[in-house]
Scaffold this motif. Structure first.
Motif, PDB file in Angstrom:
ATOM      1  N   LEU A 242      -0.793   2.265 -39.247  1.00  0.00           N
ATOM      2  CA  LEU A 242      -0.335   0.876 -39.184  1.00  0.00           C
ATOM      3  C   LEU A 242       0.329   0.496 -40.503  1.00  0.00           C
ATOM      4  CD1 LEU A 242      -3.376  -0.826 -37.413  1.00  0.00           C
ATOM      5  CD2 LEU A 242      -1.303   0.106 -36.390  1.00  0.00           C
ATOM      6  N   ASP A 243       1.498  -0.119 -40.428  1.00  0.00           N
ATOM      7  CA  ASP A 243       2.227  -0.528 -41.625  1.00  0.00           C
ATOM      8  C   ASP A 243       1.605  -1.784 -42.228  1.00  0.00           C
ATOM      9  OD1 ASP A 243       4.022   1.538 -41.140  1.00  0.00           O
ATOM     10  OD2 ASP A 243       5.349   0.256 -39.948  1.00  0.00           O
ATOM     11  N   HIS A 244       1.366  -1.747 -43.527  1.00  0.00           N
ATOM     12  CA  HIS A 244       0.875  -2.923 -44.280  1.00  0.00           C
ATOM     13  C   HIS A 244      -0.467  -3.439 -43.744  1.00  0.00           C
ATOM     14  CE1 HIS A 244       4.838  -2.844 -46.003  1.00  0.00           C
ATOM     15  NE2 HIS A 244       5.413  -3.157 -44.860  1.00  0.00           N
ATOM     16  N   GLN A 305       7.579   4.691 -26.981  1.00  0.00           N
ATOM     17  CA  GLN A 305       6.773   3.770 -26.177  1.00  0.00           C
ATOM     18  C   GLN A 305       5.543   3.300 -26.947  1.00  0.00           C
ATOM     19  OE1 GLN A 305       5.867   5.823 -22.540  1.00  0.00           O
ATOM     20  NE2 GLN A 305       8.000   5.910 -21.862  1.00  0.00           N
ATOM     21  N   ILE A 306       4.917   4.221 -27.678  1.00  0.00           N
ATOM     22  CA  ILE A 306       3.720   3.859 -28.448  1.00  0.00           C
ATOM     23  C   ILE A 306       4.072   2.838 -29.530  1.00  0.00           C
ATOM     24  CG2 ILE A 306       2.053   4.743 -30.134  1.00  0.00           C
ATOM     25  CD1 ILE A 306       1.965   7.334 -28.498  1.00  0.00           C
ATOM     26  N   LEU A 307       5.142   3.084 -30.276  1.00  0.00           N
ATOM     27  CA  LEU A 307       5.527   2.163 -31.353  1.00  0.00           C
ATOM     28  C   LEU A 307       5.890   0.792 -30.799  1.00  0.00           C
ATOM     29  CD1 LEU A 307       7.653   4.467 -33.688  1.00  0.00           C
ATOM     30  CD2 LEU A 307       5.278   3.755 -33.966  1.00  0.00           C
ATOM     31  N   VAL A 323       2.149  -6.568 -36.251  1.00  0.00           N
ATOM     32  CA  VAL A 323       2.012  -5.378 -37.075  1.00  0.00           C
ATOM     33  C   VAL A 323       2.868  -4.276 -36.468  1.00  0.00           C
ATOM     34  CG1 VAL A 323       0.001  -4.457 -35.833  1.00  0.00           C
ATOM     35  CG2 VAL A 323       0.377  -3.819 -38.220  1.00  0.00           C
ATOM     36  N   SER A 324       3.497  -3.501 -37.307  1.00  0.00           N
ATOM     37  CA  SER A 324       4.256  -2.350 -36.836  1.00  0.00           C
ATOM     38  C   SER A 324       3.503  -1.081 -37.234  1.00  0.00           C
ATOM     39  CB  SER A 324       5.666  -2.348 -37.412  1.00  0.00           C
ATOM     40  OG  SER A 324       5.618  -2.234 -38.824  1.00  0.00           O
ATOM     41  N   ARG A 358       9.630   2.595 -42.362  1.00  0.00           N
ATOM     42  CA  ARG A 358       8.497   2.236 -41.503  1.00  0.00           C
ATOM     43  C   ARG A 358       8.958   1.832 -40.113  1.00  0.00           C
ATOM     44  NH1 ARG A 358       3.644   0.804 -45.118  1.00  0.00           N
ATOM     45  NH2 ARG A 358       4.404   1.238 -47.202  1.00  0.00           N
ATOM     46  N   ASN A 359       7.969   1.641 -39.250  1.00  0.00           N
ATOM     47  CA  ASN A 359       8.231   1.262 -37.856  1.00  0.00           C
ATOM     48  C   ASN A 359       9.179   2.264 -37.197  1.00  0.00           C
ATOM     49  OD1 ASN A 359       7.999  -0.222 -35.490  1.00  0.00           O
ATOM     50  ND2 ASN A 359       9.723  -1.542 -35.998  1.00  0.00           N
ATOM     51  N   ARG A 360       8.904   3.555 -37.415  1.00  0.00           N
ATOM     52  CA  ARG A 360       9.747   4.577 -36.822  1.00  0.00           C
ATOM     53  C   ARG A 360       8.977   5.893 -36.680  1.00  0.00           C
ATOM     54  NH1 ARG A 360      14.690   4.140 -39.921  1.00  0.00           N
ATOM     55  NH2 ARG A 360      13.960   2.007 -40.155  1.00  0.00           N
TER      56      ARG A 360
END
Length: 630
Positions: A242-244, A305-307, A323-324, A358-360
């Protein structure tokens, strides 16, 4: 007011004076207990059942910790977050509140008016702030039956169940009966769940999410590698972080963090196929073992799909949390022939995904082998960089699309690394956020940028303004507004010459708190911009209410203009939205004359990107601005 209830109560029986929904809810709770669902989830569902059955009630279950004689919140999905945090960890007997008293006396405690009852003296301010008015609390009892009928059964308190109300009120006889019997149901759920944990789950499952832990996953991965050959379908290890996430715990507390972890786990379970395994590795990391993969594209589609699922907003007591996540994957046998190597390379791919913004998702490649070690080295060196003044603020011009005049700057922090040369913010800002160094770095950028722009304005660039990116950790800092005011006063910069850029994710987390913070900044005279607009989940209703001045279109929408018709449609819509709301609009990431032309054509007044200038030193920026050139 205190009322004593019997030592033990039967489960709910069909009675005319009990809600039918409560009887149906009891069956659901018993079913969850029988299936071995984790206690946290059982108690949350228990609260939902009671709140659905009993109008206007807010349910709270607290668990007794005999080690330090405190009550901790087991579940309270509808209580205000700050109030819930204030009652978490109360010492039984000596602490204020009905639950502390109920556990200490082993009897029902009724508070018709929390605002006036002496029982609540130590929590009075929190009560008033939360706008709660009444509380009825009952002890949850555990019973150890005596082996000999001549001996007494042993009774002890497991915790409390409480109903909170927004208005003053006392219970009816029927409501007292419901309170007594629901405490008995809670007792059954807690006793059974704890017994199951001790017998079969202890040491094997994560206590927050109920998912298998690292030990179980690693053993399963080792077993799965044995029968697989290079001719079979591929097997993949997907590591998600999880980012941040640290910001969530630091800003809202661990109760909210645990809620978010459980919510993410529930969404990930929905994407787990029968042949897959999902586990929590610790902190904010989850891991998938995915089989039956025939093509690399299968992994990419699953990861996408998960992201997307993780990034959908979460509703916590009426507040929107966003949250990303970042995700890295390794494939057997190409990326490793044993469990340890596959996990290490999935971690390297994960770090590569984070470094790209992030988020990738990233699939492991041999060139990523040093990412984990590199991250550790950079994090250690970053502390020295702050002390040794290796950080430098550069300025990227914002130009007016109509005539190309420079009308503002964005301040960006770069690291003059002694070994690697100049590092861009994307290389080290995530490390600064993880390590806590973002606060001193953020202060340095703000002070430097404000001082520099004031110097430019005195030197003749009296129209110049500066935008500074603000992280979630900075924005949630209690003294943030006071700090901004002090910097402006010290540097002499006019408040309207400073624009603070926050992301959509920050804006849509704890919306009411964000709105208060923005209002305080607006009262200082500071401008506020929403950065990376279009990549998050902004509610237009909230957007209209926020005291913001600028929208910045994310560069991902600009990159393929004008050929990409979908992105062009989005850009036109954002420009129209900003115009209708009376906001300034900035397009960032403009790299070609063609992009600049189409943005100007559709009414985007301010542009920023490499087509005009890369970030430059303060002296070079001043020279460009004086010349009035790009």
């Amino acid at each position: 007011m205190a009322m004593t209830s019997p030592t033990s109560e039967p489960l709910l029986e069909a009675r005319e004076d009990l809600p039918s929904e409560l009887l149906l809810g009891q069956n659901r709770i018993l079913n969850l207990v029988a299936r071995g669902i984790h206690l946290d989830q059982v108690l949350t569902e228990f609260c939902h059942v009671l709140e659905y059955s009993i109008p206007d009630a807010r349910c709270c279950v607290m668990l007794f910790n005999p080690a330090d004689t405190t009550l901790v919140v087991g579940a309270a999905p509808s209580l205000p977050v700050e109030f819930r945090n204030s009652i978490n960890g109360l010492t039984v007997g000596s602490a204020p509140g009905a639950c502390s008293a109920a556990a200490h006396r082993n009897e029902i405690v009724i508070t018709p008016s929390m605002a006036t009852d002496p029982e609540w003296e130590g929590l009075r301010q929190k009560v008033l702030e939360s706008k709660l008015a009444a509380c009825w609390s009952a002890p949850i009892r555990g019973v150890r039956w005596a082996a000999d009928q001549r001996e007494r059964d042993e009774v002890w308190v497991l915790g409390t169940v409480a109903f909170y109300y927004d208005g003053p009120r006392s219970p009816t006889t029927r409501e007292l009966r419901v309170l007594e019997m629901t405490s008995a149901l809670a007792s059954l759920a807690i006793n059974t769940a704890r017994t199951q944990e001790k017998l079969g789950r202890q040491g094997l499952y994560d206590s927050v999410t109920g998912l298998p832990n690292r030990k179980v996953f690693t053993e399963k991965l080792k077993e799965s590698l044995d029968p697989v050959t290079p001719h079979d379908d591929k097997l993949a290890v997907l590591l998600l972080d999880l980012d941040h996430f640290k910001e969530v715990n630091d800003t809202f507390g661990y109760a909210v963090g645990d809620f978010l972890l459980r919510s993410v786990a529930e969404r990930l379970v929905a994407y787990r196929r029968p042949s897959d395994m999902l586990a929590r590795f610790g902190d904010d990391e989850f891991v998938f073992l995915v089989g039956e993969i025939s093509r690399n594209d299968d992994i990419k589609e699953i990861s996408k799909q998960i992201l997307s699922a993780v990034a959908e907003p979460y509703d916590f007591s009426g507040q929107q949390l966003a949250v990303s996540a970042s995700l890295g994957a390794s494939l057997y046998p190409w990326d490793g022939e044993d469990a340890q190597t596959l996990l290490r390379n999935a971690e390297n791919a994960l770090y590569a995904a984070k470094q790209q913004g992030r988020n990738r998702f990233r699939l492991y490649a041999p060139t990523m082998g040093g990412y984990a070690f590199e991250k550790l080295q950079l994090k250690m060196a970053l502390g020295y960089a702050v002390e040794n003044q290796e950080l430098e603020v550069l300025y990227q011009p914002k130009v007016r699309s109509e005539d190309g005049a420079i009308v503002g700057a964005e301040a960006l922090i770069y690291w003059n690394h002694p070994g690697e040369g100049q590092l861009s913010p994307g290389r080290f800002i995530p490390l600064a956020e993880d390590s806590g160094l973002i606060l001193p770095i953020g202060d340095f950028v703000l002070k430097t940028a404000c001082s520099q722009v004031e110097s430019w304005r005195r030197a003749g660039l009296d129209h110049m303004s500066v935008a500074v990116n603000i992280s979630a950790i900075q924005f949630r800092e209690r003294s943030f507004v006071e700090k901004i005011g002090a910097i402006l006063e010290r540097t002499g910069l006019a408040p309207q010459a400073l624009e603070l850029e926050i992301t959509e994710t920050i804006a849509m987390t704890e919306v009411e708190q964000t709105m208060r913070r923005m209002t305080e900044l607006e009262q200082l005279g500071v401008r506020i911009a929403i950065d990376d607009f279009g990549t998050g989940y902004s509610s237009l209703a909230y957007l209209k209410r926020f005291p913001i001045h600028t929208l910045k279109i994310d560069k991902s929408f600009i990159l393929k203009l004008p050929a990409d018709k979908e992105n062009l449609a989005i850009v036109k819509a954002v420009i129209a939205l900003a115009t209708n709301l009376g906001l300034d609009i900035v397009a960032e990431g403009v790299e070609t004359a063609e992009q600049a032309s189409v943005l100007k054509q559709h009414g985007c007044e301010l542009l920023q990107g490499f087509h005009f200038s890369r970030p430059v030193s303060a002296d070079e920026f001043y020279r460009l601005a004086r010349l009035g050139k790009r």
